[in-house]
Write a protein that holds these residues in place. Sequence first.
Motif, PDB file in Angstrom:
ATOM      1  N   ASP A   7       0.755  -1.371  -0.157  1.00 13.17           N
ATOM      2  CA  ASP A   7       0.142  -0.103  -0.189  1.00 13.17           C
ATOM      3  C   ASP A   7       1.199   1.519   0.029  1.00 13.17           C
ATOM      4  OD1 ASP A   7      -1.663  -1.598  -0.119  1.00 13.17           O
ATOM      5  OD2 ASP A   7      -2.751  -1.599   2.588  1.00 13.17           O
ATOM      6  N   GLN A   8       1.860   1.081   1.038  1.00 13.31           N
ATOM      7  CA  GLN A   8       3.332   1.848   1.248  1.00 13.31           C
ATOM      8  C   GLN A   8       3.662   2.598  -0.594  1.00 13.31           C
ATOM      9  OE1 GLN A   8       6.066   1.672   3.488  1.00 13.31           O
ATOM     10  NE2 GLN A   8       7.147   3.081   2.700  1.00 13.31           N
ATOM     11  N   LEU A   9       3.387   1.661  -1.428  1.00 16.11           N
ATOM     12  CA  LEU A   9       4.343   1.528  -2.333  1.00 16.11           C
ATOM     13  C   LEU A   9       3.082   2.287  -3.996  1.00 16.11           C
ATOM     14  CD1 LEU A   9       6.353   1.133  -4.718  1.00 16.11           C
ATOM     15  CD2 LEU A   9       6.057  -0.990  -4.865  1.00 16.11           C
ATOM     16  N   GLU A  10       2.203   1.347  -3.282  1.00 16.32           N
ATOM     17  CA  GLU A  10       1.386   1.990  -4.762  1.00 16.32           C
ATOM     18  C   GLU A  10       0.780   3.743  -4.158  1.00 16.32           C
ATOM     19  OE1 GLU A  10      -2.728   2.892  -5.995  1.00 16.32           O
ATOM     20  OE2 GLU A  10      -1.952   3.208  -3.845  1.00 16.32           O
ATOM     21  N   SER A  11       0.832   3.638  -2.934  1.00 13.09           N
ATOM     22  CA  SER A  11       0.908   5.391  -2.605  1.00 13.09           C
ATOM     23  C   SER A  11       1.835   6.252  -3.014  1.00 13.09           C
ATOM     24  CB  SER A  11       0.766   5.896  -1.289  1.00 13.09           C
ATOM     25  OG  SER A  11       0.580   7.060  -0.279  1.00 13.09           O
ATOM     26  N   LEU A  12       2.703   6.240  -2.795  1.00 13.22           N
ATOM     27  CA  LEU A  12       3.942   6.896  -3.328  1.00 13.22           C
ATOM     28  C   LEU A  12       4.024   6.558  -4.413  1.00 13.22           C
ATOM     29  CD1 LEU A  12       6.928   7.627  -3.113  1.00 13.22           C
ATOM     30  CD2 LEU A  12       7.473   5.353  -2.945  1.00 13.22           C
ATOM     31  N   LEU A  13       3.404   5.707  -5.686  1.00 17.70           N
ATOM     32  CA  LEU A  13       3.372   5.251  -7.356  1.00 17.70           C
ATOM     33  C   LEU A  13       2.218   6.765  -7.332  1.00 17.70           C
ATOM     34  CD1 LEU A  13       3.902   2.127  -7.433  1.00 17.70           C
ATOM     35  CD2 LEU A  13       5.077   3.333  -8.741  1.00 17.70           C
ATOM     36  N   LYS A  14       1.377   6.719  -7.084  1.00 17.09           N
ATOM     37  CA  LYS A  14       0.153   7.369  -6.728  1.00 17.09           C
ATOM     38  C   LYS A  14       0.847   8.873  -7.297  1.00 17.09           C
ATOM     39  CE  LYS A  14      -4.550   8.306  -6.005  1.00 17.09           C
ATOM     40  NZ  LYS A  14      -5.379   8.290  -5.089  1.00 17.09           N
TER      41      LYS A  14
END
Length: 784
Positions: free
Chosen positions: A557-564
Amino acid sequence: MRELLQKYANTFSIQLEKISLSENEQRSVNHPIVFLFIGDMVKDALKAIMTINEEKWQNSSGVLYFHAYQTDTITGGNVLSLQLTGRDQDRKSQRKETYEAFYRDDNKLIELNKTFRRLSSKIAEYGKDYSSLKKVNLCVVTAIDDSANILIQEFTLLLKSILQESFRLVEVDLYGLMKEKQDGENFALSTSLGISFLTELDHYQTDEYTFVKELQLTEDHLRLNVSHPPSPLFDLVYLLSDKNEDGLISSDAAHQNIEIISNLNLLKNRKMITDYHEKMDSYNHQDFKRGIKGNSRQPVYASAGFSKVIRPNKAIALHAAHHFFNELLLSLKAAGKEKREKVLSLFGLSEQHFEKHYHQYLPPVEKIADMNGLLGLSSSYQTVKKMSVRDAEEYLYEGGTQTFFFNNFEEPIREHSQGLDLRDHIERCLYENIINHEQYGLYCGYLWTSDTPGTEINMLNEIDKLVRDTKNERLEKEARLEQYYQQLVDHGDFKKSYLPFSDKKNLKSFVHYFFEAVYGTKYEILKLKVKQAILKQYRAVLEEHHHDLRKKIGLIDQLESLLKQTAAESLYDSDDVLDKNIAEYYAGTLARITAKLKEKRGPHFFSDERFFGNLLSLLEDGNAMTLLERLLLVCNREVLTQEEFHLSFEDELLERANVMTDYENREILSKEDLFKQLYLRLHENSCVQIEVFNYTQDHRYEEKYFFGDFYSKFMKFALEKEHETRQWKVGCAHEKKSSGIEKLAIMGGFRLIDLMYYRNCEKYYKAYTENGYEFHANIVESSV
């Protein structure tokens, strides 16, 4: 991780720019180029122009750079430098002291000679990078308000004289960087320094300018003259300010000026193409010099403007990574929509699995029949039929049945329950059947072990439900067992005969019923106890693993948030035309690419080792860096290489502009409308980077050049538009498969007195001079 994302985006952008460089010789320079940077104020410009040249020029590895600095420089394989003496001078005489310190220090002059000769030798070493070594282009760059530029004639002519020993022709251009934004405490002094340099420059650029000095100094202190015959010091002088011709100051002007320098050198020195077309109108250096000179007897100067419309490759790469990761997450979540019975089976909690446990831990139910041998021969049905079943058991067996059941059933089960350890079995089910299985994976392991309300199925809730059902079933069976014990024997549900001599038959029927109903129920209760023990361990182990899995999902989720967030940030300074619909267009693009990959590699291709393999192994370090690295590797190898990312500039832009339209939407952007917008953007943003006083400029000469695919539809459109004006020479530097279009406007013919900078700042120069500031070192008088 942000740095890694930016590196990935930059790499994609550079690769896309260079995708056909092996064929695109137009991005190569024909003759060697040496950049001579003078002063501390151009250190950042040196770094920037090296970066741009490396990105855009195929043979940039052969370009050499020299930096004469006072406090700080940069290092690199192609960078040579020399530190000037005379730092920390008096503000009132810093330019003059810099000049005098140079002439006092013979050791520094020897070092400079050695460095210049090493630079000349390096050009020969890099000769294979160029198609011709007959000429060297020397590009001098300085900030006009840098005190070090008082030595510009010395550095330029010494280097030129050394280069002339090896090359037939050395052509020298100067790029003077100006700053007009008044945002510092020393504006008046800095502008006075700038006017000082411009005053000297006007002297250098006269037809009568000469120079003779003993600047060639050997290691044995032998001196040789460096001379310059009557003629301007520089072939061309470009003055580039942070204020454009319209009087507007841009925060991006410094970078724009660097791009101008790079593109002017490319335009002047680029290889000629074999399929030349007359409408390309290639740049001719001598024609431009004559054009700006006209009939003027005074020195004249040039400036330039630069604009570009490019596909936002960095933003596209970041959105591609974000949307491809979303496709991975959608695939993982879709796998979680499985039937309850299937999930129970995967975890080993189906009824069939419980039966295996019973078979493993419980003696067979048939062993109950062994208690038939406990009945005494003297017993009769008539004796027990009025008794309760409990009393009849005591009367008939005197505790033997209970002892037998305890020893053969209850005690073994108790021992098994105490030593019951299903951790390995539970973990094997979780990892082999789910987490490491290509069809399910980490997210299913997390989702199905969650106790969060609202999920379609989760095992902790299912286990709790099974525990409740098992407890209720056990209570029900225990109540039924008590009912069996309390009822009268004769009221039991077994076949009775009322004929004479049927006593033994009835007793036998009762005993059969007794063992089946009472001890059969006790056996079922034991099974339920085993089931409770199993469920208790399942809950404890799955709850423990869910805690770990939740941390892993947190990293995802942290990576998804960073990518977004990173993708969104790439559009913070969004251009209405060029950046339109990137998120929407590439969301659809990545969905189609994912569908193609599924069709080619199977529905579970994300689990292939070529892609993400086992996600759990990518998160073992406790952070998402390894997963991000794999994502970007997969994007570079499997996603960005797809044809959808290699459309022509105009086709991609048109498709993206219309991605939100449907058949009922009349606001579809036509190709002609798009071309008009792009052309106007290029025209408006290519305003030259200098402000001149129009009423004093007697002569103005202009040329405009596009960098892009000459045979593209947009380029044909733009050239036709330019030719309609017939006010200036128009050309196209043809480049195949460009991901954008660039426009370079060059203008010349103005004098120093035409500059608004000169007109506005000369008063500061005079005031400082009248108050004892020494800006010159008798250069005019010392130049013979």
